[in-house]
Design a protein around this motif. Structure first.
Motif: not given
Lengths: 403, 403
Positions: B305-332
């Motif tokens: 089973h797969i889940a998704l995370g933003s990995d929001h953290n101060p050093g590399t990634c400020g994402i707080t939008s899981m709809s963006l994470v869904v789009a990145l999961a599709v594209a990347a």
């Protein structure tokens, strides 16, 4: 003309040889930047006397308004179900009927002028709220004379609307083949070429052709672009995106302002683009969707100027945030933050041959963005960072960053 | 308890075996979904009598509230300058002093409790506005007993705040080595393991370790995770992200709820994860930043089973939008829209072992999102599509889509 001062700018990304100015002040006079200083400097006396307002940027980052140098915003309907089906591995063939550009052409032709305008205006507002003050906007979802001209006039009418980003209008009748052309690409390319003077009259400033495998050949694209050029339109080219068919070389040959996508650009192409002064307009969202990235190292080595585009279109990509495109350019294309932000500002201005923007220096348009951050690295970190405030021609329009 | 009806849902993504229900109605009773129907169906009489309000979804898409299954939101300061420098090719060594996790540990330890809470709350509100109603939230920027426990208590106190997404609190003292440990990873891992009971008392429900080259070894991570498990914390593992060091196998061995990142997961690892019921929590933004993608085909083939995370953290990634994470999961990552959305809903619930959410069915929490689209493909198309309305426990909180 109102004069106002933006002070306590922690970092001002100028888009010029001055690079980043720390502890900066910007003095705006009407729709233009009048003066830029730093530290304890003050504007010259004649300006200072006229300062009517002061905005404190609280040590934050200010950049030129961002420039989106490749978009397809004039359409009706959506193809979200198709996006989902394609993501599951279905080919266009398996998807059947109403897919691809033809599906959007059908819904766009069928839409009323009011609906078309309402959809377009809503999208353009998203661009502005997200910090983009100039948008290159292509026609290309009518594919007949009257529709393409109507789309051109619609864009031209909105091009200087103060509630919207400024538009640079590109005539892209040579986007795909309409059904009624019955497979005759040569004949349709000739027709589209023949519409160039009408397009210029309607307000287009550029022409474009989708030069690629399955679309227009180099010869057909050349006919379209040379006719456009003769009518006063500046050529742009969808070049070497799906395969290497010679689009970049054609862009150099016809003196295009921009060659776009370039997923299959070669080092020899890059040298041609550089020699001809053609800007490479890269679209990282599309590159990711296709799974191929352009040879940025070859473009850098040849000294090609880079711009960025969202490639917003109804079939693959709904991005209207150039700060997201900057982040994608860093993560997917390997641009540095400095390169990506320069591409999204001055590079875009070069791509559109609009040298009055994309920089913050005396004389440039007062299109400015104040970001909720102290360093431009925040744009790569934020993956769609939203502005605190956007100024277009010196007038503040609401940013949409949360409190 | 208020009963209300959400009607004219064009597509209801249920996150269950029922898949997508077209022309759906959802009846909410208090904080729970009471009934789901379609077409002309109506709720049972006892519910129908109590309906106090009706919301018309205008044929739009409704999904469960999204679940972000991997975040690091408790920190002070930013590292945006470092992000920019790294993008220009500078290594941590060349960057010098205050970089990496140690830089954030210094600013976080130095921050007042109020500042730390204010920053955290602001971020959490962004998640909720963007459609995420449950966030897995890790400590890990104090790296000492009192600080890690204070961060745990802070998260636990906010975990059920109705103005924020629900939190699932993970104790991650084993995130990196504090300076005062003077290079002794063994000793610090033992210390951190010893804090497990205090962490459980403070409100953590899970423990985690950064098991990778340059961080904790498998043996050190095992000690931390087994101590956590003995204290009632559910293990999670940062596994095989930078190199293949055995993190996924460790996750299977200790019965972890989730193995995260998995950029170097092998088919054998995938079979171990599946056999042990460990969820693979993938973070496509981080995968893109690092330039390596996990072997999704191997995970699929093994039935993980797969889940998704933003990995929001101060050093590399400020994402707080899981709809963006869904789009990145599709594209990347090459997930289909259906896979990605399921991973961002039910998959997240599995990853957090919270079976009361991530689905829309009778009995599940009434965490719902109404999107400005008619088909879930819009989430891949939109690259950060913003909701029209978000409901948390049946209460509407403003979405932030523009008009």
């Amino acid at each position: 003309m109102t004069v106002w001062l933006l002070r306590d700018v922690g970092r001002l990304f100028t888009g010029t040889g001055a690079g980043v100015i720390q502890d900066a002040l910007v003095c705006v006079d009407g729709d233009r930047v009048a003066w830029v200083g730093s530290g304890g400097a003050e504007p010259p006396e004649d300006l200072r006397r006229r300062v009517a307002d002061v905005v404190d940027a609280e040590g934050g980052l200010v950049t030129p308004g961002l420039i989106d140098a490749h978009t397809h915003p004039v359409y009706a309907g959506d193809r979200h179900a198709e996006v989902a089906a394609r993501s599951a591995g279905l080919s266009y063939g398996e998807l059947g009927g109403d897919t691809g550009i033809p599906a959007t052409v059908a819904t766009t032709r069928a839409a009323g002028a009011d609906d078309l305008e309402r959809g377009l205006v809503g999208r353009l507002r998203s661009w502005l709220r997200a910090g983009t003050t100039t948008v290159e906007a292509k026609t290309g979802y009518h594919l007949d004379h009257d529709g393409e001209l109507a789309a051109t006039r619609l864009l031209a009418r909105l091009a200087d609307d103060p509630s919207l980003p400024r538009l640079s209008v590109t005539f892209l009748a040579a986007h795909a083949l309409p059904a009624e052309a019955a497979g005759d690409w040569d004949a349709y390319a000739r027709q589209a070429a023949g519409w160039s003077a009408d397009a210029a009259d309607a307000g287009a400033v550029a022409c474009d052709a989708f030069c690629d495998t399955g679309y227009f050949t180099v010869a057909q694209s050349r006919e379209v672009l040379l006719a456009g050029r003769a009518a006063g339109l500046v050529p742009r080219v969808h070049a070497d995106e799906l395969e290497h068919t010679g689009g970049a070389a054609l862009a150099a040959e016809v003196g295009a302002a921009s060659a776009d996508h370039l997923l299959h650009v070669t080092p020899a192409d890059a040298r041609r683009l550089a020699a001809a002064g053609v800007v490479a307009t890269l679209c990282p969202g599309t590159a990711m969707s296709i799974g191929t990235t352009p040879d940025v190292a070859a473009l850098r080595a040849a000294g090609v100027h880079i711009a960025l585009g969202s490639d917003h279109n109804p079939g693959t990509c709904g991005i209207t945030s150039m700060s997201l495109v900057v982040a994608l350019a860093v993560a997917a294309l390997g641009l540095s933050v400095h390169e990506a932000l320069l591409a999204a500002t001055r590079g875009g201005a070069r791509s559109l041959r609009m040298e009055d923007r994309g920089t913050v220096r005396p004389g440039s348009l007062a299109d400015l963005v104040w970001w909720p951050a102290e360093h431009e690295g925040a744009l790569a970190w934020g993956w769609g960072l939203r502005p605190r405030t956007v100024w277009r021609a010196g007038e503040g329009v609401a940013g949409d960053a949360g409190p």
